[in-house]
Design a protein around this motif. Structure first.
Motif, PDB file in Angstrom:
ATOM      1  N   PRO A  38       0.899  -1.335  -0.139  1.00  0.00           N
ATOM      2  CA  PRO A  38      -0.010   0.152   0.128  1.00  0.00           C
ATOM      3  C   PRO A  38       0.988   1.181  -0.105  1.00  0.00           C
ATOM      4  O   PRO A  38       2.000   1.314   0.674  1.00  0.00           O
ATOM      5  N   LYS A  39       0.601   2.233  -0.982  1.00  0.00           N
ATOM      6  CA  LYS A  39       1.341   3.389  -0.914  1.00  0.00           C
ATOM      7  C   LYS A  39       1.155   4.037   0.378  1.00  0.00           C
ATOM      8  O   LYS A  39      -0.123   4.232   0.963  1.00  0.00           O
ATOM      9  N   PRO A  40       2.245   4.749   0.916  1.00  0.00           N
ATOM     10  CA  PRO A  40       1.942   5.509   2.220  1.00  0.00           C
ATOM     11  C   PRO A  40       1.098   6.943   1.751  1.00  0.00           C
ATOM     12  O   PRO A  40       1.275   7.389   0.953  1.00  0.00           O
ATOM     13  N   LYS A  41       0.344   6.899   2.871  1.00  0.00           N
ATOM     14  CA  LYS A  41      -0.703   8.120   2.650  1.00  0.00           C
ATOM     15  C   LYS A  41       0.239   9.362   2.850  1.00  0.00           C
ATOM     16  O   LYS A  41       1.269   9.575   3.582  1.00  0.00           O
ATOM     17  N   PRO A  42      -0.019  10.226   2.034  1.00  0.00           N
ATOM     18  CA  PRO A  42       0.772  11.568   2.121  1.00  0.00           C
ATOM     19  C   PRO A  42       0.692  12.440   3.326  1.00  0.00           C
ATOM     20  O   PRO A  42      -0.462  12.341   3.670  1.00  0.00           O
ATOM     21  N   LYS A  43       1.768  12.953   3.712  1.00  0.00           N
ATOM     22  CA  LYS A  43       1.537  13.398   4.942  1.00  0.00           C
ATOM     23  C   LYS A  43       0.797  14.820   4.892  1.00  0.00           C
ATOM     24  O   LYS A  43       0.966  15.497   4.001  1.00  0.00           O
ATOM     25  N   PRO A  44       0.050  15.148   5.660  1.00  0.00           N
ATOM     26  CA  PRO A  44      -0.728  16.479   5.502  1.00  0.00           C
ATOM     27  C   PRO A  44       0.349  17.545   5.411  1.00  0.00           C
ATOM     28  O   PRO A  44       1.141  17.644   6.314  1.00  0.00           O
TER      29      PRO A  44
END
Length: 264
Positions: A72-78
């Motif tokens: 799973p692609k890491p969720k982009p940091k806000p």
């Protein structure tokens, strides 16, 4: 094999239909003759059963190798919140009534300088606002005009006349108009050497004394005495009216007070 079965079937039918031994013998003879006949093994008969075609083995499709599950692609940091813009700095204003300590750059003398001339002073210490922010740094130049200058003409005049009017201040290469008053704190009076005017004052006093002696004494002796008295009076007047120049030495203190606020 199919042809033989046909012959045997035919003979059987004949035997069943005929009677007696002769018929049987004939049948046997016919059977032997038929067995001698060449048999075309390539001939086909209608009753020949077509062998069932063997099923062709279908290639078994290879099972696809299980593909690894994609990570799973890491969720982009806000995104970090943008910092609030810095508040605009407060305007720089030097308040009315501010006192500035300055020093005169070149000597001022009533013997040399005249009204209308310009002189400069240097700010001695930083001028700051209530927050400690420097408004006018030390070393800034203040331009002034000599509005009035005059030597002292009598003994009662102990200061002479000198009026300095500030007109502008230069800060970091920028010039700002200002309004205020200035006082030279270290000025003094310097006597001039006796000149023709002072001698004339003494001579006038002597003549006045001689005339008065003649009137009082009525003879030359009285005139001499009157002349001596008149000369003494004239000398005293010369001392009392002796010109004294007002002097402001270079580097001496000049205090400036703003009469209007100064916006920078």
């Amino acid at each position: 094999m199919a042809s033989k079965r046909l012959v045997i079937f035919t003979l059987a039918m004949l035997a069943g239909c005929g009677g007696g031994g002769s018929d049987h013998a004939a049948a046997d003879s016919l059977s032997r003759d038929l067995q001698r006949l060449p048999v075309d093994s390539s001939a086909t008969f209608a009753d020949t059963a077509t062998p069932a075609a063997e099923p062709v083995a279908q290639p078994v499709a290879a099972r696809p190798k299980p593909q690894p599950k994609p990570k799973p692609k890491p969720k982009p940091k806000p995104a970090a919140p943008k910092p609030a813009p810095a508040p605009a700095p407060a305007p720089k204003v030097v308040a009315t009534g501010t006192v500035m300590a300055t020093a005169i750059d070149a000597e001022i003398s009533s013997k040399v300088n005249k009204a209308g001339e310009r002189v400069t002073t240097t700010v001695s210490s930083d001028i700051k606002d209530a927050t400690g922010r420097v408004l006018i740094p030390a070393g800034s130049k203040v331009m002034m005009t000599i509005s009035e200058i005059h030597e002292s003409e009598n003994k009662g005049d102990k200061t002479g006349k000198l009026t300095l009017t500030p007109t502008s201040v230069q800060i970091n290469g920028e010039s700002y108009a200002l309004a205020g008053t200035a006082v030279a704190l270290d000025r003094y009076l310097k006597s001039r050497p006796t000149n023709g005017g002072d001698v004339a004052k003494v001579g006038a006093g002597t003549a006045i004394g001689a005339v008065a002696g003649r009137v009082i004494g009525g003879n030359t002796k009285g005139a001499v005495i009157g002349g001596i008295i008149g000369g003494a009076i004239g000398t005293q007047r010369a001392v009392e009216t002796h010109d004294r120049d007002v002097i402001v030495p270079a580097g001496s203190r000049v205090e400036l007070t703003l009469s209007q606020e100064l916006a920078l």
